[in-house]
Design a protein around this motif. Structure first.
Motif, mmCIF file in Angstrom:
data_model
loop_
_atom_site.group_PDB
_atom_site.id
_atom_site.type_symbol
_atom_site.label_atom_id
_atom_site.label_comp_id
_atom_site.label_asym_id
_atom_site.label_seq_id
_atom_site.Cartn_x
_atom_site.Cartn_y
_atom_site.Cartn_z
ATOM 1 N N ARG A 1 0.900 -1.047 -0.046
ATOM 2 C CA ARG A 1 -0.224 0.071 0.092
ATOM 3 C C ARG A 1 0.952 1.381 -0.124
ATOM 4 O O ARG A 1 0.350 2.151 -0.285
ATOM 5 C CB ARG A 1 -0.966 -0.107 1.265
ATOM 6 C CG ARG A 1 -2.179 -0.994 1.327
ATOM 7 C CD ARG A 1 -3.079 -1.193 -0.115
ATOM 8 N NE ARG A 1 -3.357 -0.067 -0.276
ATOM 9 C CZ ARG A 1 -4.553 0.256 0.242
ATOM 10 N NH1 ARG A 1 -4.789 -0.133 1.325
ATOM 11 N NH2 ARG A 1 -4.955 1.727 -0.001
ATOM 12 N N HIS A 2 2.257 1.126 0.522
ATOM 13 C CA HIS A 2 3.059 2.206 0.260
ATOM 14 C C HIS A 2 3.528 2.414 -1.202
ATOM 15 O O HIS A 2 4.642 1.624 -1.508
ATOM 16 C CB HIS A 2 4.100 2.049 1.267
ATOM 17 C CG HIS A 2 3.688 1.822 2.710
ATOM 18 N ND1 HIS A 2 3.526 3.065 3.408
ATOM 19 C CD2 HIS A 2 3.075 0.851 3.692
ATOM 20 C CE1 HIS A 2 3.083 2.680 4.593
ATOM 21 N NE2 HIS A 2 2.716 1.328 4.594
ATOM 22 N N THR B 1 4.837 4.785 -2.900
ATOM 23 C CA THR B 1 5.987 5.467 -3.334
ATOM 24 C C THR B 1 7.196 4.922 -3.604
ATOM 25 O O THR B 1 8.479 5.420 -4.033
ATOM 26 C CB THR B 1 6.075 6.791 -2.500
ATOM 27 O OG1 THR B 1 5.816 6.372 -1.125
ATOM 28 C CG2 THR B 1 5.125 7.615 -2.809
ATOM 29 N N ASN C 1 9.850 8.836 2.027
ATOM 30 C CA ASN C 1 8.793 7.989 2.105
ATOM 31 C C ASN C 1 9.194 6.589 2.945
ATOM 32 O O ASN C 1 8.361 6.127 3.486
ATOM 33 C CB ASN C 1 8.531 7.394 0.674
ATOM 34 C CG ASN C 1 7.802 8.694 -0.046
ATOM 35 O OD1 ASN C 1 6.578 9.142 0.405
ATOM 36 N ND2 ASN C 1 8.137 9.262 -1.100
ATOM 37 N N ARG D 1 7.959 7.902 6.147
ATOM 38 C CA ARG D 1 6.634 7.573 6.357
ATOM 39 C C ARG D 1 6.489 6.417 6.478
ATOM 40 O O ARG D 1 5.320 6.078 7.541
ATOM 41 C CB ARG D 1 5.994 8.377 5.203
ATOM 42 C CG ARG D 1 4.759 8.528 5.060
ATOM 43 C CD ARG D 1 4.237 8.920 3.860
ATOM 44 N NE ARG D 1 2.721 9.209 3.962
ATOM 45 C CZ ARG D 1 2.207 10.021 4.585
ATOM 46 N NH1 ARG D 1 2.701 11.047 5.187
ATOM 47 N NH2 ARG D 1 0.524 10.059 4.614
ATOM 48 N N LEU E 1 4.357 4.840 10.171
ATOM 49 C CA LEU E 1 3.144 4.269 10.028
ATOM 50 C C LEU E 1 3.204 2.923 10.674
ATOM 51 O O LEU E 1 2.525 2.479 11.403
ATOM 52 C CB LEU E 1 2.215 4.409 8.705
ATOM 53 C CG LEU E 1 1.845 5.594 8.268
ATOM 54 C CD1 LEU E 1 1.682 5.585 6.713
ATOM 55 C CD2 LEU E 1 0.565 6.104 9.134
ATOM 56 N N HIS F 1 -0.273 1.031 16.350
ATOM 57 C CA HIS F 1 -1.679 0.454 15.599
ATOM 58 C C HIS F 1 -1.314 -0.181 14.537
ATOM 59 O O HIS F 1 -2.217 -0.994 14.052
ATOM 60 C CB HIS F 1 -2.537 1.871 15.002
ATOM 61 C CG HIS F 1 -2.929 2.796 16.243
ATOM 62 N ND1 HIS F 1 -2.215 3.940 16.768
ATOM 63 C CD2 HIS F 1 -3.948 2.629 16.950
ATOM 64 C CE1 HIS F 1 -2.840 4.398 17.738
ATOM 65 N NE2 HIS F 1 -4.070 3.665 17.726
#
Ligand code: FAD
Length: 315
Positions: A121-122, A124, A227, A230, A234, A239
């Motif tokens: 889903r990442h 980049t 990225n 990033r 996450l 979570h």
């Protein structure tokens, strides 16, 4: 800086160029190795296989490439923040992100398919994955131990938190955890049927349809530092699913020595920072004036998150 016209290399009609030799000797940010690998889960790994910049002036880290790029945009205007570490921290604090895209890392990763689905889903990154159409999938499955089986969280719909096996675990709890591991074991038994069907001529692209998502896949994954940070924000977060957090931590450990200044700044301003909304700032102001400091929101989840934030701030 020494600029040499490379006349000697140029034959008639061929391009000419100027060459710049470094003032100080260059050092490999990976210390001369071609691969640095951290094992993850039972059969997985994250391996750093390349970096850009790969060579930096001796005594420096790849953080230097960020500073170099930033100075192009700031030019002489960097006088006040022109100390390298200060500049990187300034850039991160103010979300001037493009200089961090000048550093890239390439990884070879092996992970279960259910983790790969989250990871992809990442968007980049550049990815090349093992093909189950061209090749038979290797016989490798992720199987947690009975002690690692997590119960569905009551507070977080997406997650599992408490373990079934704990000091006061009941017989029923132990049995449930064992049943789950047996369930995975049974699904792995499909592998022999998969092999047999491919041997009987069923195409690999179809035979794989019966394999579970605990099967390992692998890919090369290249991404720029902006990225990657990033991704780490996450996926190192509480979570995120525990299994992908294992990979994110490994990735962090691999890049940290290569861009230590950036990683430290990212921890200070992002990973370990607390972001406050307008309502939360108003609640804080209210508390400072001696009020209850409650969040003026009708949303119960938002109010719960504010209580957790206050606790984490020691308020
Ligand atoms: C804990 C957790 C739970 C999640 N749960 C779910 C879920 O239930 N279902 C689900 O579908 N996903 C889920 N996700 C995935 C999530 O929605 C994101 O897709 C994922 O985290 C990648 O984030 P990203 O888009 O910021 O990253 P990247 O794809 O790497 O993109 C980085 C940034 O680049 C920009 N960008 C990239 N592509 C585009 C584009 N096409 N257009 C415009 N801007 C772009 C955006 O600014 C983006 O933030 C979950 C993620 C986490 C961490």
């Amino acid at each position: 800086m020494r600029v040499e016209a490379a006349e000697a290399a140029a034959s008639p009609g061929s391009p000419r160029w100027n060459e710049v030799r470094p003032e100080t000797a260059l050092a490999d940010v990976m210390g001369g190795v071609s691969r640095r690998e951290i094992r993850c889960l039972d059969h997985g790994f994250v391996a750093l296989v390349d970096a850009m910049p790969r060579l930096v002036p001796q005594g420096q880290t790849a953080d230097a490439a960020i500073v170099q790029a930033a100075r192009v945009s700031y030019g002489q205007g960097t006088k006040k923040v022109n100390e390298d570490k200060g500049l990187i921290r300034y850039l991160l604090r103010h979300r001037h992100t493009t200089p961090f895209e000048m550093v890239e890392f390439k990884f070879h990763v092996a992970m279960p398919i259910f983790i790969a689905r989250q990871w992809i889903r990442h968007r980049t990154a550049n990815v090349n994955e093992y093909s189950g159409r061209y090749s038979v999938m290797p016989d490798r499955f992720y199987r947690p131990t009975v002690e690692q089986v997590r119960r569905q969280s009551r507070s977080n719909r997406q997650g599992g938190d408490e373990l079934f096996v704990h000091a006061g675990a009941t017989e029923a709890e132990l049995k449930t955890a064992e049943a789950f591991v047996k369930f995975l074991e049974d699904s792995e038994a499909m592998y022999q049927r998969y092999l047999s069907l491919t041997e009987q001529g069923v195409s690999r692209e179809m035979a794989r349809m019966g394999l579970p998502v605990s099967l390992y896949t692998e890919w090369y994954w290249k991404c720029d530092l902006h990225n990657i940070l990033r991704f780490l924000s996450l996926r190192m977060d509480a979570h995120a699913q525990e299994e992908i957090r294992v990979y994110a931590r490994a990735m962090h450990d691999l890049i940290q020595p290569i861009v230590p200044v950036t990683v430290e700044a990212w921890k200070d301003y992002e990973l370990e920072s607390v972001r406050l909304s307008r309502l939360e700032i108003e609640a804080l102001r209210d508390a400072a004036r001696g009020g209850a400091g409650d969040l003026a929101s009708e949303n119960a989840r938002e109010r719960e998150e504010w209580i957790a934030k206050r606790r984490s701030l020691g308020l």
